[in-house]
Scaffold this motif. Structure first.
Motif, PDB file in Angstrom:
ATOM      1  N   MET A 160       3.408 -13.792  12.185  1.00 38.48           N
ATOM      2  CA  MET A 160       3.961 -15.104  11.868  1.00 38.48           C
ATOM      3  C   MET A 160       4.851 -15.058  10.632  1.00 38.48           C
ATOM      4  SD  MET A 160       0.469 -17.253  12.593  1.00 38.48           S
ATOM      5  CE  MET A 160       1.116 -18.886  12.221  1.00 38.48           C
ATOM      6  N   ARG A 161       4.505 -14.213   9.685  1.00 39.26           N
ATOM      7  CA  ARG A 161       5.294 -14.111   8.447  1.00 39.26           C
ATOM      8  C   ARG A 161       6.466 -13.144   8.571  1.00 39.26           C
ATOM      9  NH1 ARG A 161       0.407 -13.303   4.057  1.00 39.26           N
ATOM     10  NH2 ARG A 161      -0.131 -15.495   3.716  1.00 39.26           N
ATOM     11  N   LEU A 162       6.567 -12.418   9.703  1.00 39.12           N
ATOM     12  CA  LEU A 162       7.535 -11.332   9.876  1.00 39.12           C
ATOM     13  C   LEU A 162       7.254 -10.194   8.899  1.00 39.12           C
ATOM     14  CD1 LEU A 162      11.005 -13.039  10.523  1.00 39.12           C
ATOM     15  CD2 LEU A 162       9.437 -12.018  12.171  1.00 39.12           C
ATOM     16  N   GLN A 163       5.986  -9.883   8.722  1.00 39.01           N
ATOM     17  CA  GLN A 163       5.587  -8.793   7.844  1.00 39.01           C
ATOM     18  C   GLN A 163       5.260  -7.556   8.661  1.00 39.01           C
ATOM     19  OE1 GLN A 163       2.339 -10.641   5.692  1.00 39.01           O
ATOM     20  NE2 GLN A 163       3.625 -11.001   3.903  1.00 39.01           N
ATOM     21  N   ALA A 164       5.428  -6.414   8.027  1.00 40.13           N
ATOM     22  CA  ALA A 164       5.099  -5.153   8.676  1.00 40.13           C
ATOM     23  C   ALA A 164       3.582  -4.951   8.691  1.00 40.13           C
ATOM     24  CB  ALA A 164       5.778  -4.003   7.946  1.00 40.13           C
ATOM     25  N   GLY A 165       3.130  -4.048   9.538  1.00 36.99           N
ATOM     26  CA  GLY A 165       1.727  -3.652   9.542  1.00 36.99           C
ATOM     27  C   GLY A 165       0.847  -4.371  10.534  1.00 36.99           C
ATOM     28  N   ALA A 166       1.415  -5.283  11.336  1.00 39.37           N
ATOM     29  CA  ALA A 166       0.588  -6.003  12.300  1.00 39.37           C
ATOM     30  C   ALA A 166      -0.036  -5.045  13.305  1.00 39.37           C
ATOM     31  CB  ALA A 166       1.421  -7.070  13.015  1.00 39.37           C
ATOM     32  N   ASP A 167       0.711  -4.007  13.696  1.00 38.65           N
ATOM     33  CA  ASP A 167       0.191  -3.067  14.682  1.00 38.65           C
ATOM     34  C   ASP A 167      -1.034  -2.330  14.165  1.00 38.65           C
ATOM     35  OD1 ASP A 167       2.028  -1.969  12.840  1.00 38.65           O
ATOM     36  OD2 ASP A 167       2.257  -0.166  14.059  1.00 38.65           O
ATOM     37  N   ASP A 168      -1.032  -1.967  12.887  1.00 34.19           N
ATOM     38  CA  ASP A 168      -2.202  -1.286  12.324  1.00 34.19           C
ATOM     39  C   ASP A 168      -3.428  -2.191  12.323  1.00 34.19           C
ATOM     40  OD1 ASP A 168      -0.846   1.087  11.842  1.00 34.19           O
ATOM     41  OD2 ASP A 168      -0.165   0.432   9.867  1.00 34.19           O
ATOM     42  N   LEU A 169      -3.225  -3.450  12.054  1.00 35.89           N
ATOM     43  CA  LEU A 169      -4.349  -4.391  12.043  1.00 35.89           C
ATOM     44  C   LEU A 169      -4.871  -4.646  13.453  1.00 35.89           C
ATOM     45  CD1 LEU A 169      -2.848  -6.553   9.269  1.00 35.89           C
ATOM     46  CD2 LEU A 169      -5.164  -5.661   9.183  1.00 35.89           C
ATOM     47  N   LEU A 170      -3.981  -4.656  14.418  1.00 39.88           N
ATOM     48  CA  LEU A 170      -4.436  -4.788  15.798  1.00 39.88           C
ATOM     49  C   LEU A 170      -5.248  -3.561  16.213  1.00 39.88           C
ATOM     50  CD1 LEU A 170      -1.259  -6.327  17.452  1.00 39.88           C
ATOM     51  CD2 LEU A 170      -3.423  -7.480  16.972  1.00 39.88           C
ATOM     52  N   ARG A 171      -4.809  -2.386  15.773  1.00 40.51           N
ATOM     53  CA  ARG A 171      -5.602  -1.187  16.055  1.00 40.51           C
ATOM     54  C   ARG A 171      -6.969  -1.264  15.368  1.00 40.51           C
ATOM     55  NH1 ARG A 171      -0.428   1.134  15.009  1.00 40.51           N
ATOM     56  NH2 ARG A 171       0.542   1.966  16.908  1.00 40.51           N
ATOM     57  N   GLU A 172      -6.977  -1.816  14.152  1.00 37.81           N
ATOM     58  CA  GLU A 172      -8.250  -1.995  13.436  1.00 37.81           C
ATOM     59  C   GLU A 172      -9.163  -2.929  14.217  1.00 37.81           C
ATOM     60  OE1 GLU A 172      -9.170  -4.371   9.456  1.00 37.81           O
ATOM     61  OE2 GLU A 172      -8.091  -2.496   9.061  1.00 37.81           O
ATOM     62  N   ALA A 173      -8.599  -4.009  14.752  1.00 34.47           N
ATOM     63  CA  ALA A 173      -9.396  -4.940  15.559  1.00 34.47           C
ATOM     64  C   ALA A 173      -9.955  -4.237  16.792  1.00 34.47           C
ATOM     65  CB  ALA A 173      -8.536  -6.137  15.963  1.00 34.47           C
TER      66      ALA A 173
END
Length: 906
Positions: A516-529
């Protein structure tokens, strides 16, 4: 990661005694646990928090009337205070049944608060302002609080924690109230010191009242002065009972059939006491067990029965309930045995007259008189808060525009609430005002001791954070699983349920917020989930979506593998929305333009608050969207207003839509509003950047954007695109060296690859050439893009930029291949507009200017059908202007340049 200060809520606590301090420390602990940023303001005139009337005594002899085992500030750790005492002074013998000093407890609460704030770090900011709150007014969704000193504080929530009401002295005749030898408040600083120093008047002191206040005053005045004789007078003459000398377990009754009237309850209480005394030989376990059920029983009674209880039975209840610590009782008994303390019942003060050498001759209501040096008010707190003269409570109870912010409960003993949230005189509990402790006496009765207050403080802190900064909630969704238990599920940031664990949901939500913020790292957090829950289908599907839609930022996703895992996991668990989303992503991957777009629109119609779906549907920096037609994209965004209201993310998307509609002033206001709520909103920054470019604010735009990227936007994804925007500003003002530096740092491979290299880097190189400078060679960028994007693009928008990239590389053969690919597409705009663009740009590469500019002049007005922003489409007008100049049509070129919106400020 600490929340940005501009986005986090402010909670104001009016009162910094133990109740207010316990709320503060629980807020700090919960905020740290949730990684939620909050600001807390405590308005408390005292220089130290955690004191107030009850714990502000400077004398160690004034003891708690609850054993240490019952005084933990943390409901989840009952032995915390005992352990703290042991650690605080290892050489001191400690026992859970010790009755420690109130002053020591105050220090414990302050130390725990300090530790909680240190653990929370930057997440929690606390300000202690030594002023008293006097007024509260609604201000939007929050409140505005004014102090006695005239200061004003805005808050998202206000907690009224004024504590126990002060003792009343309406009973005192006028001659006594006006006398300098009358002490109306023994807890006022220095109030008892003047009595200790007095050596001129009579040695006797009269204490009016026989409760716990009298006990403490008697202990204070008797110590070190053997000549002092104390008299305590009250109507009942009953001293508080004493705690047992050792701990006793409470006997908790089953009250389910005890009835509701005060007389029914009186009979059942008497039987309960009789049964317990018979069984244990002591009445205390009966009282302590009954205390557990008191709020339940109180809630059953009518106001009339409650008032009857207060009038007829509360005195006896208080004597049993508020007991003396054993050490205090022993000292009091010793004073009585030595003839230094006398109790008098059935009377109070009727009159007083001054004595010649100081002091008073006091006449009691039984007709007797006594000459005393001082009269000390030791009566208990006033029961009706309307009679206190407290400016804040008076303000809350005073109608403003016909509605008072609070209403009294049960004869004015407290305020009416719903779970601690104040009910106004219109019956609404919607104002952001809460209370706890003594101000809930009218509706709870037992609510003034630490065991009750600490529980209320924790519940209130949880409610405040759930209300002001909600996290995923465990709420039942109605499904039935084995054992016939309803399933409780966490929620995403917009309230949609998630079929996963709380840990996986927490990681997913942080990743969603980054999207939502257009920030990097969303993919890593999805992998963490997914690591927390391998069967979390939505996380797998979201990862596939990011890999497919946002390849420039997410390059390490095996889209096919992630999609396969999503399709496997959804057979294990997932609701209809999650199954629909997995299906949508599968369609998007296989057929992004047709069935994928249709499925996505249908999904959004059913679930408009599905942020991931809406993100994929709206053409932005990050996603290709479902349409290349601007009007359709605008309609999609505007149609979501009912689902999102004033949510910062939606306002950010709306701001971008408004600037695309050339409604620049409105777009700027929307972007500023969104950034005021969420300073890290990349969508809002993107919208504001476009506004600045289109309105010719190039110097300001470059500086503003660089500052945001360097400060608030340090975690921003799509930094290459923001660098591209800044470079456009620099090209516009002719700072070519700045363009060169920016390109080398942010836009040259390997810093960018794939889509971003195509849309940002390659197009910048071509614009750079058009201003007459020699940019770096395009070959490294072309290699970083890849043949699939260059020669076989799936969408007209990508194809358009493929044509520009090939032009920047002077690749006429590549343009011919792209043209053939477009001719074979089933999409109309591919074999019309893209074919035309390839023909025009081939003429440019071959410097056939007379052929190029007429085609470009015809093509440019039609390019808004292929989406992208006006700033992106401008490259074709730049090319047209260049071709006109090269073909000798300088005047026409200057007319086009002068007509650009970027030459006009908003």
């Amino acid at each position: 990661m600490p929340a940005d200060r501009a986005a986090r809520p402010t909670i104001l606590i009016a009162g910094g005694g133990v109740a207010g301090t316990l709320v503060t420390l629980h807020l700090a602990r919960l905020a740290a646990r949730r990684s939620t940023g909050i600001d807390i303001v405590v308005l408390e005139p005292n220089d130290l928090l955690g004191r107030g009337v009850a714990f502000g005594t400077p004398e160690d002899k004034h003891l708690l009337n609850v054993p240490a085992s019952g005084m933990s500030a943390l409901p989840e750790e009952p032995g915390h205070f005992v352990a703290w005492r042991a650690a605080d002074d290892p050489d001191r013998p400690t026992h859970p049944y010790d009755f420690t000093g109130r002053r020591e407890f105050s220090r414990y609460v302050r130390q725990l608060l300090t530790e909680s704030l240190q653990a929370a770090g930057d997440l929690v900011n606390l300000r202690h302002v030594q002023q008293q709150a006097v007024t509260v007014r609604r201000s939007g969704a929050g409140a505005l609080v004014t102090t006695a000193g005239g200061r004003r504080f805005r808050a998202d929530a206000v907690v009224v924690a004024t504590g126990l009401p002060a003792a009343g002295w309406d009973w005192a005749p006028g001659a006594l109230r006006d006398s300098p030898f009358f002490v109306p408040d023994p807890w006022a600083p220095g109030a008892l010191d003047v009595i200790r120093r007095d050596r001129t008047g009579p040695e006797a002191v009269l204490m009016v009242g026989a409760g716990l206040t009298m006990v403490d005053v008697a202990l204070s005045l008797s110590e070190g002065d053997e000549r002092r004789v104390l008299h305590a007078v009250s109507r009942s003459g009953r001293l508080p009972r004493t705690h047992a000398r050792g701990p006793k377990l409470p006997t908790i009754p089953d009250v389910s059939d005890w009835g509701v009237s005060v007389e029914e309850l009186r009979g059942r209480v008497q039987k309960h006491f009789t049964d317990v005394v018979r069984a244990t030989g002591d009445w205390r376990p009966a009282l302590d067990g009954l205390r557990v059920q008191v709020q339940n029983l109180w809630g059953r009674m009518s106001d009339e029965d409650r008032l009857t209880f207060v009038r007829e039975y509360s005195g006896y209840w208080n004597v049993l309930r508020h007991r003396m610590p054993v050490p205090s009782a022993d000292k009091l008994n010793a004073l009585r045995a030595a003839g230094r303390l006398h109790l008098h019942s059935g009377a109070t003060v009727a009159d007083a007259e001054p004595l010649p050498r100081g002091g008073l001759r006091v006449t009691l209501t039984d007709g007797s008189t006594r000459e005393v040096g001082w009269v000390v008010n030791c009566t208990g707190p006033r029961t009706d808060i309307r009679e206190l003269g407290n400016p804040l409570l008076d303000d809350l109870l005073t109608p403003v525009h016909g509605v008072a912010s609070a209403t009294v409960a049960t004869g004015g003993m407290g305020l009416r609430t719903v779970g601690g949230r104040l009910i106004d005189s219109a019956g609404s509990p919607e104002a952001p005002l809460w209370t706890l402790g003594a101000l809930r006496r009218g509706e709870l009765w037992e609510t003034t001791a630490v065991p009750e207050i600490r529980t209320q403080a924790l519940a209130l802190a949880t409610t405040l954070l759930d209300t002001l900064a909600p996290l995923p909630r465990r709420l039942a969704d109605g499904r039935i699983v084995s054992g016939h238990h309803p399933v409780a599920r966490p929620r995403d940031l917009l309230g949609l349920p998630l079929s996963t664990t709380a840990e996986a949901a927490a990681s997913f939500n942080v990743g969603l917020e980054r999207v939502m913020r257009l920030q990097a790292g969303a993919d890593d957090l999805l992998r963490e989930a997914i690591g927390h829950d391998p069967d979390f289908a939505l996380a797998h599907a979201a990862l596939a979506m990011l890999g497919h839609e946002a390849g420039a930022v997410v390059e390490r996703v095996d889209v096919d593998a992630a999609l396969a895992e999503a399709q496997r996991a959804i057979t294990v668990k997932g609701d209809h929305r999650e199954r629909s989303f997995v299906d949508v992503i599968a369609r998007r991957v296989s057929d992004v333009r047709h069935s994928g777009a249709q499925a996505l629109i249908a999904h959004i119609a059913a679930y408009p608050r599905d942020v991931l779906a809406v993100s994929a549907a709206v053409p932005t920096i990050a996603f290709s969207g479902v349409t290349d037609l601007q009007q359709e994209a605008w309609a999609l965004v505007e149609g979501l207003a009912p689902a999102y209201g004033d949510h910062w993310w939606y306002i950010s998307l709306l701001a971008f839509t408004r600037q695309e509609q050339s409604r620049f002033e409105e777009a700027a206001l929307l972007a500023e509003s969104a950034l005021a709520c969420e300073p890290s909103s990349g969508h809002a920054v993107h919208a504001q950047t476009h506004v600045m470019y289109e309105t010719g604010q190039h110097d300001e735009g470059r500086v503003w954007l660089d500052h945001w990227v360097g400060e608030t936007g340090r975690s921003a994804g799509y930094r290459a695109h923001f660098a591209w925007h800044a470079a456009l500003h620099e090209l516009a003002i002719g700072d070519l060296e700045a363009v060169r530096r920016r390109y080398a740092q942010h836009l040259a491979p390997p810093a960018v690859t794939g889509v971003r290299a195509l849309i940002d880097s390659a197009s910048l190189l071509w614009r750079w050439r058009l201003v007459g400078d020699q940019p770096p060679p395009a070959a490294p960028v072309i290699a970083a893009i890849g043949d699939d994007l260059l020669k076989r693009p799936q969408t007209p928008f990508i194809a358009l930029y493929s044509a520009i990239a090939l032009t920047a590389d002077d690749d006429a053969d590549g343009l011919a291949q792209l043209r053939e690919h477009a001719l074979g597409s089933s999409e109309a705009s591919m074999h019309t507009l893209i074919v035309t663009a390839c023909e025009a740009l081939t003429a440019v590469v071959q410097q056939r200017w007379a052929d190029a500019w007429p085609i470009l002049e015809d093509l440019y007005p039609k390019l808004d059908q292929i989406a992208g922003s006006a700033a992106q489409r401008e490259v074709f007008q730049d090319t047209l202007i260049h071709a006109l100049v090269q073909d000798g049509h300088q005047e026409r070129a200057e007319q086009l340049l002068a007509a650009r919106p970027s030459r006009h400020r908003c």
